[in-house]
Design a protein around this motif. Structure first.
Motif, PDB file in Angstrom:
ATOM      1  N   PRO A 145       0.343  -1.588   0.034  1.00  0.00           N
ATOM      2  CA  PRO A 145       0.055  -0.154  -0.209  1.00  0.00           C
ATOM      3  C   PRO A 145       0.481   1.034   0.094  1.00  0.00           C
ATOM      4  O   PRO A 145       2.215   1.362   0.136  1.00  0.00           O
ATOM      5  N   LEU A 146       0.409   2.787  -0.242  1.00  0.00           N
ATOM      6  CA  LEU A 146       1.261   3.704  -0.324  1.00  0.00           C
ATOM      7  C   LEU A 146       1.256   3.780   1.128  1.00  0.00           C
ATOM      8  O   LEU A 146       0.466   3.614   1.582  1.00  0.00           O
ATOM      9  N   PRO A 147       2.205   4.635   1.469  1.00  0.00           N
ATOM     10  CA  PRO A 147       2.402   5.365   2.820  1.00  0.00           C
ATOM     11  C   PRO A 147       1.683   6.383   3.163  1.00  0.00           C
ATOM     12  O   PRO A 147       0.872   6.936   2.162  1.00  0.00           O
ATOM     13  N   VAL A 148       0.955   6.490   4.060  1.00  0.00           N
ATOM     14  CA  VAL A 148      -0.593   7.859   4.354  1.00  0.00           C
ATOM     15  C   VAL A 148       0.287   7.841   6.103  1.00  0.00           C
ATOM     16  O   VAL A 148      -0.329   6.800   6.880  1.00  0.00           O
ATOM     17  N   GLU A 149      -0.396   9.099   6.444  1.00  0.00           N
ATOM     18  CA  GLU A 149      -0.014   9.431   7.230  1.00  0.00           C
ATOM     19  C   GLU A 149      -1.210  10.727   7.766  1.00  0.00           C
ATOM     20  O   GLU A 149      -2.002  10.951   6.931  1.00  0.00           O
ATOM     21  N   PRO A 150      -1.517  10.040   8.802  1.00  0.00           N
ATOM     22  CA  PRO A 150      -3.189  11.077   9.348  1.00  0.00           C
ATOM     23  C   PRO A 150      -3.136  12.655   9.182  1.00  0.00           C
ATOM     24  O   PRO A 150      -2.224  12.728   9.410  1.00  0.00           O
ATOM     25  N   ALA A 151      -4.250  13.130   8.955  1.00  0.00           N
ATOM     26  CA  ALA A 151      -4.564  14.124   8.416  1.00  0.00           C
ATOM     27  C   ALA A 151      -4.589  15.093   9.503  1.00  0.00           C
ATOM     28  O   ALA A 151      -5.301  14.877   9.791  1.00  0.00           O
ATOM     29  N   PRO A 152      -4.531  15.863   9.629  1.00  0.00           N
ATOM     30  CA  PRO A 152      -4.210  17.116  10.690  1.00  0.00           C
ATOM     31  C   PRO A 152      -5.953  17.500  10.793  1.00  0.00           C
ATOM     32  O   PRO A 152      -6.388  18.029   9.009  1.00  0.00           O
ATOM     33  N   PRO A 153      -6.806  17.696  11.563  1.00  0.00           N
ATOM     34  CA  PRO A 153      -7.690  18.090  11.847  1.00  0.00           C
ATOM     35  C   PRO A 153      -7.722  19.588  11.336  1.00  0.00           C
ATOM     36  O   PRO A 153      -9.151  19.757  10.498  1.00  0.00           O
ATOM     37  N   ASP A 154      -7.052  19.751  11.409  1.00  0.00           N
ATOM     38  CA  ASP A 154      -7.597  21.245  10.841  1.00  0.00           C
ATOM     39  C   ASP A 154      -7.339  21.304   9.066  1.00  0.00           C
ATOM     40  O   ASP A 154      -8.241  22.096   8.900  1.00  0.00           O
ATOM     41  N   VAL A 155      -7.362  21.243   8.686  1.00  0.00           N
ATOM     42  CA  VAL A 155      -7.361  20.311   7.461  1.00  0.00           C
ATOM     43  C   VAL A 155      -8.309  19.731   6.763  1.00  0.00           C
ATOM     44  O   VAL A 155      -9.081  20.216   6.169  1.00  0.00           O
ATOM     45  N   ALA A 157     -10.905  19.964   8.604  1.00  0.00           N
ATOM     46  CA  ALA A 157     -11.937  21.275   8.767  1.00  0.00           C
ATOM     47  C   ALA A 157     -12.303  21.989   7.872  1.00  0.00           C
ATOM     48  O   ALA A 157     -13.766  22.199   7.989  1.00  0.00           O
ATOM     49  N   GLN A 158     -11.920  21.438   6.687  1.00  0.00           N
ATOM     50  CA  GLN A 158     -11.616  23.489   6.019  1.00  0.00           C
ATOM     51  C   GLN A 158     -12.671  22.632   4.457  1.00  0.00           C
ATOM     52  O   GLN A 158     -13.022  23.666   3.767  1.00  0.00           O
ATOM     53  N   LEU A 159     -12.865  21.478   5.301  1.00  0.00           N
ATOM     54  CA  LEU A 159     -12.929  20.625   3.633  1.00  0.00           C
ATOM     55  C   LEU A 159     -14.725  20.741   3.766  1.00  0.00           C
ATOM     56  O   LEU A 159     -15.279  20.277   4.653  1.00  0.00           O
ATOM     57  N   PRO A 160     -15.816  21.349   2.711  1.00  0.00           N
ATOM     58  CA  PRO A 160     -16.852  21.197   2.720  1.00  0.00           C
ATOM     59  C   PRO A 160     -18.018  20.000   3.270  1.00  0.00           C
ATOM     60  O   PRO A 160     -18.939  20.766   3.817  1.00  0.00           O
ATOM     61  N   ASP A 161     -17.805  18.609   3.156  1.00  0.00           N
ATOM     62  CA  ASP A 161     -18.338  17.730   4.420  1.00  0.00           C
ATOM     63  C   ASP A 161     -17.478  17.871   5.056  1.00  0.00           C
ATOM     64  O   ASP A 161     -18.037  16.871   6.183  1.00  0.00           O
ATOM     65  N   ALA A 162     -16.606  18.745   5.975  1.00  0.00           N
ATOM     66  CA  ALA A 162     -16.223  18.573   7.099  1.00  0.00           C
ATOM     67  C   ALA A 162     -17.224  18.128   8.169  1.00  0.00           C
ATOM     68  O   ALA A 162     -18.330  18.785   8.362  1.00  0.00           O
ATOM     69  N   ASP A 163     -17.082  17.448   9.423  1.00  0.00           N
ATOM     70  CA  ASP A 163     -18.588  16.912  10.515  1.00  0.00           C
ATOM     71  C   ASP A 163     -18.446  18.202  11.662  1.00  0.00           C
ATOM     72  O   ASP A 163     -16.962  18.764  11.498  1.00  0.00           O
TER      73      ASP A 163
END
Length: 164
Positions: A145-155, A157-163
């Protein structure tokens, strides 16, 4: 070595051979019998019961490419295609598109399927950096699998469908 097609695959291969014979001007080539399209494409029964049957009974018989083998160039193909998540997703999409287009567009659907579906997906699967790049017809290499790091919550939160 592949096994000759049987059942619906044999019919599809025979129909393709007959059409090629007609195009080549063979007077003995008998045109395939065209089944009338279903009034409801969504209600049509699939020719292949699942993606495995589609790959084994159809795709393996109609795709003709030189396979990579040792230093010889050719198509990277994995006999355990089903062990690659990207391959499963792409081949499943190919199967569903094939089943849909054969019913919804019996005149040009197969040409559209080859051009718009098979060619791009097969190129992606078998490319130098595709999921089969470390496999060959005699060897399967487990996918990484591709390496993945968790996205910071503030990033997020900027998305239109953010909870929240």
């Amino acid at each position: 070595m592949t096994t000759p097609a049987v059942g619906p695959a044999a019919d599809a291969v025979a129909d393709l051979s007959a059409l090629l014979g007609q195009l080549a001007g063979d007077p003995d080539a008998t045109p395939p019998t065209a089944a009338p399209p279903s009034a409801d494409p969504a209600g049509a029964e699939p020719v292949y019961r699942n993606v495995e049957a589609f790959v084994a009974d159809y795709l393996a018989h109609v795709v003709e490419r030189r396979l990579a083998s040792g230093p010889d160039s050719g198509l990277n193909w994995c006999p355990r295609w089903w062990a690659h998540p990207e391959a499963i997703s792409r081949l499943y999409a190919l199967w569903r598109a094939w089943e849909t287009l054969r019913v919804s567009d019996p005149q040009t659907g197969m040409s559209i399927w080859w051009r718009d579906h098979l060619d791009p997906h097969l190129n992606a699967l078998t490319a130098e950096y595709g999921p089969f790049n470390r496999c060959n017809p005699n060897k399967h290499t487990e996918p990484r699998p591709l390496p993945v790091e968790p996205a910071p919550p503030d990033v997020l939160a900027q998305l239109p469908d953010a909870d929240g």
